[in-house]
Design an enzyme around this catalytic site. Structure first.
Site, PDB file in Angstrom:
ATOM      1  N   ASP A 181     -13.913  -3.180  -1.706  1.00 35.58           N
ATOM      2  CA  ASP A 181     -13.684  -2.961  -0.151  1.00 35.58           C
ATOM      3  C   ASP A 181     -15.261  -3.513  -0.136  1.00 35.58           C
ATOM      4  OD1 ASP A 181     -10.881  -2.603  -0.515  1.00 35.58           O
ATOM      5  OD2 ASP A 181     -11.504  -0.530  -1.208  1.00 35.58           O
ATOM      6  N   ASP A 221       1.341  -0.818  -0.140  1.00 39.62           N
ATOM      7  CA  ASP A 221      -0.109   0.113   0.115  1.00 39.62           C
ATOM      8  C   ASP A 221       0.390   1.071   0.137  1.00 39.62           C
ATOM      9  OD1 ASP A 221      -2.685  -1.768   0.158  1.00 39.62           O
ATOM     10  OD2 ASP A 221      -1.665  -2.146   2.840  1.00 39.62           O
TER      11      ASP A 221
END
Length: 252
Positions: free
Chosen positions: A130, A11
């Site tokens: 998500d 990330d």
């Protein structure tokens, strides 16, 4: 027998690898190029690179960092974050990625999946979802913009539509468990794995090798993605794979 994959995730924010809990409280976890080299050498099956603030900040993916990471790798490499158009996909693939991951842009304009699959082939298109459980609805709901914005999309319906439009894989993150290291959301993973015909990469909650075994056996995932347990050397890819082999899981 299909081989299960172990995939570290970078990330990236402002050129550095970061990690938080439930998408919040981000902490520095290192240099993306150095981590990529480490994971390649350790036997990772693939690597995922997510420019986590690109969509929220309304900018393109940091291509120069993608190029440097790609140059350090011999394993398949997926890049996501700020990919809004076919031209963005071309740019990322030219920079060295093997696959592109779309999330927010695909929710806002689902035709992007169709366009990408038609031009590059489904094997190049990963749709990242998500997901967070909605108590009132009793269902999982899709979030966009790096987990900041709730949508009215229900996860199962969106996953199935994404596959119909040409997604070759689903990268599924359980937001409720993300960064908690208490295990993957097995219910969520199993629901989506049973509902689609393409591989599902489980993400969010890996704390140890046992959690990965659970997400393969109970969650029916095809791949397990993890970040902080590898970044902070709480375990290694080699240790995870050794454990999984001992449990009878088919890994490389």
């Amino acid at each position: 027998m299909i081989t299960k994959r172990i995939i570290p995730c970078l990330d990236v924010k402002d050129g550095r690898v970061v990690k938080g809990i439930q998408f919040l409280g981000l902490k520095d976890a290192g240099d993306p190029v150095e981590l990529a080299k480490t994971y390649d050498n350790e036997g990772a099956d693939e690597l995922v690179f997510l420019d986590i603030s690109a969509s929220h900040e309304g900018r393109k993916t940091i291509v120069d960092v993608v190029e440097k990471v790609a140059a350090a790798l011999a394993i398949p490499f997926t890049v996501g974050g700020g990919i809004n158009h076919l031209e963005d996909m071309k740019t990322i693939l030219r920079a060295g990625a093997d696959k592109v991951s779309v999330n927010t842009a695909a929710v806002l304009r689902p035709e992007l999946i169709t366009e990408g699959a038609a031009f590059f082939g489904s094997q190049c298109i990963v749709v990242a979802i998500d997901a967070k459980f909605d108590l009132d609805k009793g269902k999982y709901v899709v979030y966009t913009h790096g987990g900041r914005q709730r949508t009215e999309f229900e996860v199962l319906e969106w996953a199935q539509e994404a596959v119909q439009r040409g997604a070759g894989e689903i990268l599924l993150t359980g937001m409720d468990s993300d960064g908690e290291k208490t295990g993957f959301d097995l219910k969520l993973t199993k629901l989506v794995s049973e509902a689609v015909s393409v591989p599902v990469i489980a993400s969010g909650g890996a704390g140890n090798a046992e959690h990965m075994y659970e997400v393969f056996e109970k969650g029916q995932a095809d791949a397990a993605l993890a970040a902080s347990i590898f970044h902070y050397q709480e375990t290694s890819i080699k240790e995870v794979k050794t454990y999984l082999k001992e449990c009878g899981v088919n890994v490389r």
